[in-house]
Motif scaffolding. Structure first.
Motif, PDB file in Angstrom:
ATOM      1  N   VAL A 253      -1.018  -0.238   7.616  1.00 48.26           N
ATOM      2  CA  VAL A 253      -0.275   1.062   7.570  1.00 48.26           C
ATOM      3  C   VAL A 253      -0.149   1.532   9.184  1.00 48.26           C
ATOM      4  O   VAL A 253       0.725   1.728   9.642  1.00 48.26           O
ATOM      5  CB  VAL A 253      -0.563   2.158   6.549  1.00 48.26           C
ATOM      6  N   LYS A 254      -1.474   1.618   9.627  1.00 47.14           N
ATOM      7  CA  LYS A 254      -1.646   1.869  11.051  1.00 47.14           C
ATOM      8  C   LYS A 254      -2.953   1.287  11.320  1.00 47.14           C
ATOM      9  O   LYS A 254      -3.755   0.903  10.438  1.00 47.14           O
ATOM     10  CB  LYS A 254      -1.627   3.478  11.206  1.00 47.14           C
ATOM     11  N   PRO A 255      -3.559   1.327  12.683  1.00 45.15           N
ATOM     12  CA  PRO A 255      -4.945   0.796  13.141  1.00 45.15           C
ATOM     13  C   PRO A 255      -5.977   1.438  12.034  1.00 45.15           C
ATOM     14  O   PRO A 255      -6.025   2.599  11.911  1.00 45.15           O
ATOM     15  CB  PRO A 255      -4.827   1.246  14.351  1.00 45.15           C
ATOM     16  N   GLY A 256      -6.580   0.322  11.486  1.00 42.62           N
ATOM     17  CA  GLY A 256      -7.751   0.895  10.564  1.00 42.62           C
ATOM     18  C   GLY A 256      -7.397   1.308   9.191  1.00 42.62           C
ATOM     19  O   GLY A 256      -8.349   1.650   8.319  1.00 42.62           O
ATOM     20  N   VAL A 257      -6.122   1.124   8.860  1.00 37.74           N
ATOM     21  CA  VAL A 257      -5.680   1.802   7.443  1.00 37.74           C
ATOM     22  C   VAL A 257      -4.778   0.472   6.697  1.00 37.74           C
ATOM     23  O   VAL A 257      -4.014   0.125   7.409  1.00 37.74           O
ATOM     24  CB  VAL A 257      -4.839   2.968   7.528  1.00 37.74           C
ATOM     25  N   VAL A 258      -5.196  -0.011   5.560  1.00 34.06           N
ATOM     26  CA  VAL A 258      -4.533  -1.122   4.915  1.00 34.06           C
ATOM     27  C   VAL A 258      -4.131  -0.446   3.447  1.00 34.06           C
ATOM     28  O   VAL A 258      -4.805   0.152   2.934  1.00 34.06           O
ATOM     29  CB  VAL A 258      -5.541  -2.292   4.731  1.00 34.06           C
ATOM     30  N   LEU A 259      -2.929  -0.735   3.123  1.00 28.74           N
ATOM     31  CA  LEU A 259      -2.155  -0.448   1.911  1.00 28.74           C
ATOM     32  C   LEU A 259      -2.205  -1.689   1.170  1.00 28.74           C
ATOM     33  O   LEU A 259      -1.574  -2.492   1.373  1.00 28.74           O
ATOM     34  CB  LEU A 259      -0.942   0.150   1.853  1.00 28.74           C
ATOM     35  N   VAL A 260      -2.662  -1.596  -0.026  1.00 29.59           N
ATOM     36  CA  VAL A 260      -2.596  -2.959  -1.143  1.00 29.59           C
ATOM     37  C   VAL A 260      -1.982  -2.348  -2.270  1.00 29.59           C
ATOM     38  O   VAL A 260      -2.075  -1.277  -2.938  1.00 29.59           O
ATOM     39  CB  VAL A 260      -3.858  -3.350  -1.541  1.00 29.59           C
ATOM     40  N   SER A 261      -0.597  -3.010  -2.612  1.00 29.31           N
ATOM     41  CA  SER A 261       0.113  -2.678  -3.898  1.00 29.31           C
ATOM     42  C   SER A 261       0.183  -3.702  -4.763  1.00 29.31           C
ATOM     43  O   SER A 261       0.001  -4.903  -4.564  1.00 29.31           O
ATOM     44  CB  SER A 261       1.708  -2.325  -3.393  1.00 29.31           C
ATOM     45  N   ALA A 262       0.122  -3.689  -5.954  1.00 30.07           N
ATOM     46  CA  ALA A 262       0.205  -4.575  -7.274  1.00 30.07           C
ATOM     47  C   ALA A 262       1.360  -4.172  -8.416  1.00 30.07           C
ATOM     48  O   ALA A 262       1.199  -3.053  -8.572  1.00 30.07           O
ATOM     49  CB  ALA A 262      -1.298  -4.384  -7.974  1.00 30.07           C
ATOM     50  N   ALA A 263       2.106  -5.466  -8.421  1.00 31.19           N
ATOM     51  CA  ALA A 263       3.121  -5.044  -9.367  1.00 31.19           C
ATOM     52  C   ALA A 263       2.870  -6.279 -10.368  1.00 31.19           C
ATOM     53  O   ALA A 263       2.426  -7.310 -10.301  1.00 31.19           O
ATOM     54  CB  ALA A 263       4.570  -5.404  -8.692  1.00 31.19           C
ATOM     55  N   PRO A 264       3.160  -5.704 -11.760  1.00 30.87           N
ATOM     56  CA  PRO A 264       3.101  -6.689 -12.747  1.00 30.87           C
ATOM     57  C   PRO A 264       3.968  -7.749 -12.936  1.00 30.87           C
ATOM     58  O   PRO A 264       5.265  -7.298 -12.513  1.00 30.87           O
ATOM     59  CB  PRO A 264       3.065  -5.846 -14.056  1.00 30.87           C
ATOM     60  N   THR A 265       3.482  -8.910 -13.231  1.00 28.65           N
ATOM     61  CA  THR A 265       4.725  -9.983 -13.392  1.00 28.65           C
ATOM     62  C   THR A 265       4.869 -10.328 -14.924  1.00 28.65           C
ATOM     63  O   THR A 265       5.242 -11.449 -15.285  1.00 28.65           O
ATOM     64  CB  THR A 265       3.731 -11.432 -12.960  1.00 28.65           C
ATOM     65  N   ASP A 266       5.150  -9.100 -15.846  1.00 31.16           N
ATOM     66  CA  ASP A 266       5.203  -9.619 -17.131  1.00 31.16           C
ATOM     67  C   ASP A 266       6.608  -9.768 -17.410  1.00 31.16           C
ATOM     68  O   ASP A 266       6.973 -10.596 -18.163  1.00 31.16           O
ATOM     69  CB  ASP A 266       4.896  -8.014 -17.755  1.00 31.16           C
ATOM     70  N   ASP A 267       7.643  -9.141 -16.466  1.00 30.90           N
ATOM     71  CA  ASP A 267       8.890  -9.312 -16.731  1.00 30.90           C
ATOM     72  C   ASP A 267       9.138 -10.844 -16.230  1.00 30.90           C
ATOM     73  O   ASP A 267       9.896 -11.496 -16.838  1.00 30.90           O
ATOM     74  CB  ASP A 267       9.701  -8.368 -15.665  1.00 30.90           C
ATOM     75  N   ILE A 268       8.543 -11.334 -15.156  1.00 34.13           N
ATOM     76  CA  ILE A 268       8.825 -12.688 -14.740  1.00 34.13           C
ATOM     77  C   ILE A 268       8.279 -13.512 -15.764  1.00 34.13           C
ATOM     78  O   ILE A 268       8.931 -14.653 -16.132  1.00 34.13           O
ATOM     79  CB  ILE A 268       8.130 -12.914 -13.634  1.00 34.13           C
ATOM     80  N   ASP A 269       7.009 -13.439 -16.316  1.00 37.52           N
ATOM     81  CA  ASP A 269       6.780 -14.416 -17.483  1.00 37.52           C
ATOM     82  C   ASP A 269       7.412 -14.122 -18.782  1.00 37.52           C
ATOM     83  O   ASP A 269       7.990 -15.115 -19.516  1.00 37.52           O
ATOM     84  CB  ASP A 269       5.318 -13.852 -17.994  1.00 37.52           C
ATOM     85  N   HIS A 270       8.004 -13.180 -19.116  1.00 41.54           N
ATOM     86  CA  HIS A 270       8.804 -13.093 -20.173  1.00 41.54           C
ATOM     87  C   HIS A 270      10.350 -13.591 -20.060  1.00 41.54           C
ATOM     88  O   HIS A 270      10.615 -14.534 -20.786  1.00 41.54           O
ATOM     89  CB  HIS A 270       9.304 -11.404 -20.468  1.00 41.54           C
ATOM     90  N   THR A 271      10.886 -13.540 -18.539  1.00 40.59           N
ATOM     91  CA  THR A 271      12.075 -14.252 -18.450  1.00 40.59           C
ATOM     92  C   THR A 271      11.692 -15.888 -18.439  1.00 40.59           C
ATOM     93  O   THR A 271      12.702 -16.470 -19.002  1.00 40.59           O
ATOM     94  CB  THR A 271      12.420 -13.959 -16.912  1.00 40.59           C
ATOM     95  N   MET A 272      10.663 -16.131 -17.881  1.00 42.58           N
ATOM     96  CA  MET A 272      10.340 -17.729 -18.072  1.00 42.58           C
ATOM     97  C   MET A 272      10.068 -18.272 -19.324  1.00 42.58           C
ATOM     98  O   MET A 272      10.647 -19.364 -19.509  1.00 42.58           O
ATOM     99  CB  MET A 272       9.125 -17.993 -16.976  1.00 42.58           C
ATOM    100  N   ARG A 273       9.615 -17.404 -20.237  1.00 43.08           N
ATOM    101  CA  ARG A 273       9.427 -17.913 -21.824  1.00 43.08           C
ATOM    102  C   ARG A 273      10.788 -18.231 -22.389  1.00 43.08           C
ATOM    103  O   ARG A 273      10.952 -19.262 -23.179  1.00 43.08           O
ATOM    104  CB  ARG A 273       8.515 -17.067 -22.544  1.00 43.08           C
ATOM    105  N   ARG A 274      11.874 -17.127 -21.830  1.00 46.05           N
ATOM    106  CA  ARG A 274      13.135 -17.207 -22.641  1.00 46.05           C
ATOM    107  C   ARG A 274      13.808 -18.291 -22.083  1.00 46.05           C
ATOM    108  O   ARG A 274      14.479 -19.092 -22.782  1.00 46.05           O
ATOM    109  CB  ARG A 274      13.848 -15.880 -22.203  1.00 46.05           C
ATOM    110  N   LEU A 275      13.483 -18.719 -20.764  1.00 44.60           N
ATOM    111  CA  LEU A 275      14.422 -19.643 -20.204  1.00 44.60           C
ATOM    112  C   LEU A 275      13.704 -21.002 -20.740  1.00 44.60           C
ATOM    113  O   LEU A 275      14.697 -21.809 -20.815  1.00 44.60           O
ATOM    114  CB  LEU A 275      14.130 -19.656 -18.491  1.00 44.60           C
ATOM    115  N   ILE A 276      12.397 -21.223 -20.752  1.00 42.94           N
ATOM    116  CA  ILE A 276      11.919 -22.447 -21.588  1.00 42.94           C
ATOM    117  C   ILE A 276      12.541 -22.637 -22.698  1.00 42.94           C
ATOM    118  O   ILE A 276      12.898 -23.688 -23.234  1.00 42.94           O
ATOM    119  CB  ILE A 276      10.560 -22.408 -21.132  1.00 42.94           C
TER     120      ILE A 276
END
Length: 496
Positions: free
Chosen positions: A141-164
């Motif tokens: 973000v700026k010197p000495g500060v780090v931002l970590v974000s986390a997004a779920p992959t449930d939608d991707i897994d659901h889409t892949m299961r339907r595709l498979i």
């Protein structure tokens, strides 16, 4: 189990086995295509999620830099962690909301440390205890500060299961349709092979009528392409050869039966005569000595006639067998001289028949068996004497035509009926069925003549009409060069 499967596959029809092989190959292709499509789709959706994380972090990073707090837009089930990294280890700031941090914070902290060591944005997929798979992104973000974000992959897994699932259903339907369609097409294309198999079974079961029906060689709805058409053509050619061979064999067997029957009939007569004259000779020796010499003479004549008949039969058998040691003793001889000797013998034996001779060359030397060619000429002249009335004119001509020597023997008799012209060279065939054997002969003279001429590589033909019967004997001359003009040290043969 593998052996049983192989045996089961061998019992299937060729079309079914090919269709199953095509299905197995298609299954491999579908699996590769499905795996590639699934991988591409997962990467595409993951990249979209990464872009979404990046856009969200841009706004949140600006908010932290300006106000020191996360005032940007937050997403449902997303997690946010802010770390101070001025020290040796990242220190987590207190979250602004309780839901900003998951219970398992270790993956986020490890990613912040990774960002500090690399100095660039870091992306990683990690499993958060009790929450499942998450996509993590760390940025400064700026010197000495780090931002970590986390997004779920449930939608991707659901889409892949339907595709498979969709791929499995679609590929299964396509595979079943392909196997069935391929089986039908292959069976249709292999129909000509089934026709060949049925025809071959018919021939094997001695139903030779199957061989008469040829397989159609044409590109129709039952055709199987150029390869099958070539196989059809080869199969039909084989059937034609079989038909021809069977016809030749049947004709040879019929000719052999007829020959054996005729030979038996011809030999029976002189044998009966020999037995009868022997009985008469025995009776005369005891009761009438003056008749003994007459019966003995007749007995010898019948024995001699039977010997001639047997010699002719043996000669024909050896010629037919095409033996290596065929009864020919080839040497150079003068055909003109040979014809002159035959004419002289004919005049001596038949003084009541006028004979004229003609020869274009003075000598005509070729490689032949003089004894057998003389036998041919004697048979033809004897035939003219036997089958024509007394006083009928006979002529003998020797000529050369290109690379062949030609002998023509013609008589002015009544001629040969048209129905008999093609059969006069058959064994034991007589034009006059009522003629006695003493006068008409055994019916082997012309057969022997034809066989001997063919053994020399020549031909013999008959042309006949009322008042003219012409036999033409053609013999090949030696190749490369003119025939010799003299034989035996230059002595010339007699001119006809």
């Amino acid at each position: 189990m593998t052996g049983e499967l192989r045996r089961a596959l061998r019992r299937l029809r060729l079309g079914t086995r090919l269709a199953l092989g095509l299905g197995a190959l298609s299954l491999v292709v579908f699996a590769v295509v499905g795996a590639a499509l699934t991988t591409y789709m997962r990467d595409y959706l993951t990249n979209q999620l990464d872009d979404q994380l990046g856009l969200a972090q841009v706004a949140q990073s600006r908010s932290i830099a300006d106000t020191g707090t996360l005032e940007g837009k937050k997403y449902y089930r997303w997690y946010y962690a802010v770390y101070d990294v001025s020290g040796r280890a990242p220190e987590l700031r207190s979250p602004e909301e309780a839901d900003d941090l998951p219970q398992d914070i270790a993956p986020l902290t490890a990613l912040a440390a990774k960002q500090v060591s690399d100095g660039t944005e870091v992306l990683r997929t990690a499993r958060l205890t009790g929450r499942g798979e998450y996509r993590l992104r760390a940025c400064a973000v700026k010197p000495g500060v780090v931002l970590v974000s986390a997004a779920p992959t449930d939608d991707i897994d659901h889409t892949m299961r339907r595709l498979i699932g969709f791929q499995v259903v679609a590929f299964a339907v396509a595979l079943a349709a392909l196997v069935e369609f391929g089986r039908r097409m292959l069976r249709r294309g292999l129909n000509p092979l089934s026709d060949m198999a049925r025809t071959a079974h018919g021939i094997a079961s001695h139903d030779l009528t199957e061989s008469a029906a040829r397989l159609p060689v044409r590109a129709d709805r039952r055709g199987g392409g150029p390869e099958v058409e070539e196989l059809r053509t080869a199969f039909n050619t084989m059937l034609e050869h079989i038909d021809a061979s069977l016809a030749v064999r049947a004709e040879a067997e019929q000719r052999l039966r007829r020959f054996v029957a005729d030979a038996s009939h011809e030999l029976r007569t002189p044998l009966m005569s020999v037995r009868g004259y022997a009985d008469l000779f025995q009776y005369a020796a005891a009761n009438a000595p003056e008749e003994r010499d007459k019966h003995l003479t007749r007995l010898r004549a019948e024995a001699a006639r039977m010997g001639v008949l047997l010699d002719d039969l043996l000669l024909l058998a050896r010629l037919d067998a095409a033996e290596v040691d065929a009864p020919l003793r080839l040497r150079e001889a003068d055909l003109v001289a040979l014809a002159g000797e035959a004419a002289a013998a004919f005049r001596a034996g038949h003084p009541d028949r006028p004979l004229t001779t003609a020869s274009r060359p003075d000598a005509l030397v070729l490689r032949m068996d003089p004894h057998r060619i003389r036998q041919v000429l004697d048979n033809l002249l004897t035939n003219a004497a036997v089958h024509t009335p007394a006083g009928t004119a006979v002529s003998v001509e020797v000529a050369r035509q290109r690379d062949t020597a030609v002998v023509r023997i013609e008589d002015a008799g009544p001629g040969v009926p048209p129905a008999d012209r093609e059969k006069v060279f058959d064994r034991f065939y007589r034009v006059d069925k009522a003629r006695t054997r003493d006068r008409g002969g055994s019916g082997l003279g012309l057969s022997v003549a034809r066989s001997l001429v063919h053994a020399h590589g020549g031909t013999i033909t008959l042309e006949s009409r009322p008042g003219s019967t012409l036999f033409t004997v053609t013999l090949p001359l030696p190749p490369h060069g003119e025939p010799h003009a003299a034989v035996n040290g230059g002595s010339r043969g007699p001119v006809l």
